[in-house]
Write a protein that holds these residues in place. Structure first.
Motif, short mmCIF file in Angstrom:
data_model
loop_
_atom_site.label_atom_id
_atom_site.label_comp_id
_atom_site.label_asym_id
_atom_site.label_seq_id
_atom_site.Cartn_x
_atom_site.Cartn_y
_atom_site.Cartn_z
N GLN A 76 0.81 -1.21 0.00
CA GLN A 76 0.00 0.00 0.00
C GLN A 76 0.84 1.27 0.00
O GLN A 76 0.46 2.27 -0.60
N THR A 77 1.98 1.22 0.67
CA THR A 77 2.82 2.40 0.83
C THR A 77 4.20 1.96 1.30
O THR A 77 4.35 0.90 1.91
N ASP A 78 5.20 2.80 1.02
CA ASP A 78 6.55 2.52 1.50
C ASP A 78 6.76 3.01 2.93
O ASP A 78 7.76 2.68 3.56
N ASP A 79 5.83 3.81 3.43
CA ASP A 79 5.96 4.38 4.77
C ASP A 79 5.55 3.34 5.81
O ASP A 79 4.39 2.92 5.85
N PRO A 80 6.47 2.90 6.68
CA PRO A 80 6.12 1.85 7.65
C PRO A 80 5.05 2.27 8.64
O PRO A 80 4.25 1.44 9.08
N ILE A 81 4.99 3.55 9.00
CA ILE A 81 3.94 4.01 9.91
C ILE A 81 2.58 3.95 9.20
O ILE A 81 1.57 3.51 9.78
N ALA A 82 2.55 4.38 7.96
CA ALA A 82 1.31 4.30 7.19
C ALA A 82 0.87 2.85 7.02
O ALA A 82 -0.34 2.56 6.98
N GLN A 83 1.82 1.95 6.95
CA GLN A 83 1.47 0.53 6.85
C GLN A 83 0.75 0.06 8.11
O GLN A 83 -0.21 -0.71 8.04
N PHE A 135 4.34 -5.46 13.79
CA PHE A 135 4.29 -4.04 14.13
C PHE A 135 5.69 -3.52 14.46
O PHE A 135 6.09 -2.44 14.00
N ALA A 136 6.41 -4.26 15.28
CA ALA A 136 7.72 -3.80 15.75
C ALA A 136 8.70 -3.58 14.60
O ALA A 136 9.46 -2.60 14.60
N ASN A 137 8.70 -4.47 13.62
CA ASN A 137 9.62 -4.33 12.48
C ASN A 137 9.40 -3.00 11.77
O ASN A 137 10.36 -2.33 11.36
N ARG A 138 8.14 -2.62 11.62
CA ARG A 138 7.83 -1.37 10.95
C ARG A 138 8.20 -0.17 11.83
O ARG A 138 8.68 0.85 11.33
N LEU A 139 7.97 -0.30 13.12
CA LEU A 139 8.32 0.79 14.03
C LEU A 139 9.83 1.00 14.10
O LEU A 139 10.30 2.14 14.23
N VAL A 140 10.58 -0.08 14.03
CA VAL A 140 12.05 0.05 14.01
C VAL A 140 12.49 0.84 12.79
O VAL A 140 13.36 1.71 12.86
N LEU A 141 11.88 0.54 11.64
CA LEU A 141 12.22 1.27 10.42
C LEU A 141 11.85 2.74 10.52
O LEU A 141 12.45 3.58 9.84
N ALA A 142 10.86 3.04 11.35
CA ALA A 142 10.38 4.41 11.48
C ALA A 142 10.84 5.06 12.79
O ALA A 142 10.22 6.01 13.26
N THR A 143 11.93 4.58 13.36
CA THR A 143 12.39 5.08 14.65
C THR A 143 12.56 6.60 14.65
O THR A 143 12.26 7.27 15.65
N ALA A 144 13.00 7.15 13.54
CA ALA A 144 13.21 8.60 13.46
C ALA A 144 11.92 9.38 13.61
O ALA A 144 11.95 10.58 13.94
N LYS A 145 10.78 8.74 13.39
CA LYS A 145 9.49 9.42 13.51
C LYS A 145 8.89 9.28 14.90
O LYS A 145 7.85 9.89 15.20
N LEU A 146 9.52 8.46 15.74
CA LEU A 146 8.99 8.24 17.09
C LEU A 146 9.55 9.27 18.06
O LEU A 146 10.70 9.70 17.94
N LYS A 147 8.73 9.66 19.02
CA LYS A 147 9.17 10.60 20.04
C LYS A 147 10.33 10.00 20.85
O LYS A 147 10.41 8.76 20.99
N VAL A 150 10.35 6.54 23.08
CA VAL A 150 9.39 5.52 22.61
C VAL A 150 10.18 4.35 22.04
O VAL A 150 10.96 4.51 21.09
N GLU A 151 10.00 3.19 22.63
CA GLU A 151 10.75 1.99 22.21
C GLU A 151 9.86 1.17 21.30
O GLU A 151 8.71 0.85 21.64
N PRO A 152 10.33 0.83 20.09
CA PRO A 152 9.49 0.15 19.11
C PRO A 152 8.83 -1.13 19.61
O PRO A 152 7.64 -1.36 19.37
N GLN A 153 9.59 -1.98 20.29
CA GLN A 153 9.01 -3.24 20.76
C GLN A 153 7.90 -2.98 21.79
O GLN A 153 6.86 -3.64 21.78
N ALA A 154 8.13 -2.04 22.68
CA ALA A 154 7.13 -1.73 23.70
C ALA A 154 5.87 -1.16 23.05
O ALA A 154 4.74 -1.51 23.44
N LEU A 155 6.05 -0.26 22.07
CA LEU A 155 4.89 0.32 21.40
C LEU A 155 4.14 -0.74 20.62
O LEU A 155 2.89 -0.75 20.61
N ALA A 156 4.85 -1.67 19.99
CA ALA A 156 4.19 -2.75 19.26
C ALA A 156 3.34 -3.60 20.20
O ALA A 156 2.21 -3.98 19.87
#
Length: 203
Positions: A76-83, A135-147, A150-156
């Motif tokens: 659908q999109t290359d943006d992991p957050i949008a995914q 979820f975590a894999n995408r959040l890791v790719l988008a780490t720069a967009k996280l406050k 915010v830890e990707p695994q915890a958020l996932a």
């Protein structure tokens, strides 16, 4: 009664809806034979026992989730957050369009089977770990967009926990508006973890 030859996938597809509604422990094999159109011979050709059927249904439903929800997000999109937003939206639509909300099939089995047999607990834990990791894999790719902080695994884990809670309460209340409000909370939780909302594309 004449039974036509059923494939393993035919049987799982036919039985999944009934098990979703009643639970595996709440349904007998004769009822499952009837709903699937499979003879006992056909059933035992594929499954040695009702417990083996339960494990097969877990894998079958998880594969459907991957095929129709998790894997397509990347197209659908290359943006992991949008995914992730796309997956949340697609899951919401799936349950809203399914008529009565019977909750998450896999989540229901946690209540139905995890205390019944440790093998089910282990199997379901592994499946939910994979879902969380999607979820975590995408959040890791988008780490720069996280406050910061915010830890990707915890958020996932938080997102999956919220989703399961929404679907559990959806089954309880049977109110589409409440289900929508619950998924809005999931989306809001993800937005609140982002540095900015712009550019996510979805949600």
């Amino acid at each position: 009664m004449v039974h036509r030859k059923r494939t393993r996938e035919d049987i799982l597809e036919a039985m999944l809806g009934r098990v979703h509604r009643k639970g595996l422990n709440g349904i007998g094999l004769n009822e499952l034979f009837k709903v699937s159109g499979a003879s006992s011979g056909s059933f035992y050709n594929y499954f040695a026992s009702k417990d083996e059927l339960g494990h097969a249904l877990i894998d079958f439903d998880w594969q459907r989730l991957k095929t129709h929800l998790i894997d397509p997000a990347a197209t659908q999109t290359d943006d992991p957050i949008a995914q992730i937003f796309w997956m949340i939206d697609a899951l919401e639509a799936k349950h809203l369009n399914g008529g009565d909300c019977f909750g998450c099939f896999l989540g229901n089995l946690v209540v139905d089977l995890a205390e019944y047999d440790p093998a089910y607990r282990s199997h379901l834990i592994e499946v939910f770990k994979q879902w969380q990791q999607a979820f975590a894999n995408r959040l890791v790719l988008a780490t720069a967009k996280l406050k910061p902080g915010v830890e990707p695994q915890a958020l996932a884990e938080e997102l999956l926990t919220l989703i399961q809670g929404v679907l559990l309460l959806g089954r309880l209340y049977q109110q589409p508006q409440r289900l929508k409000a619950g998924f809005d909370q999931v989306r809001r939780h993800l937005r609140e973890a982002l540095i900015e909302e712009s550019g996510t594309g979805l949600g």
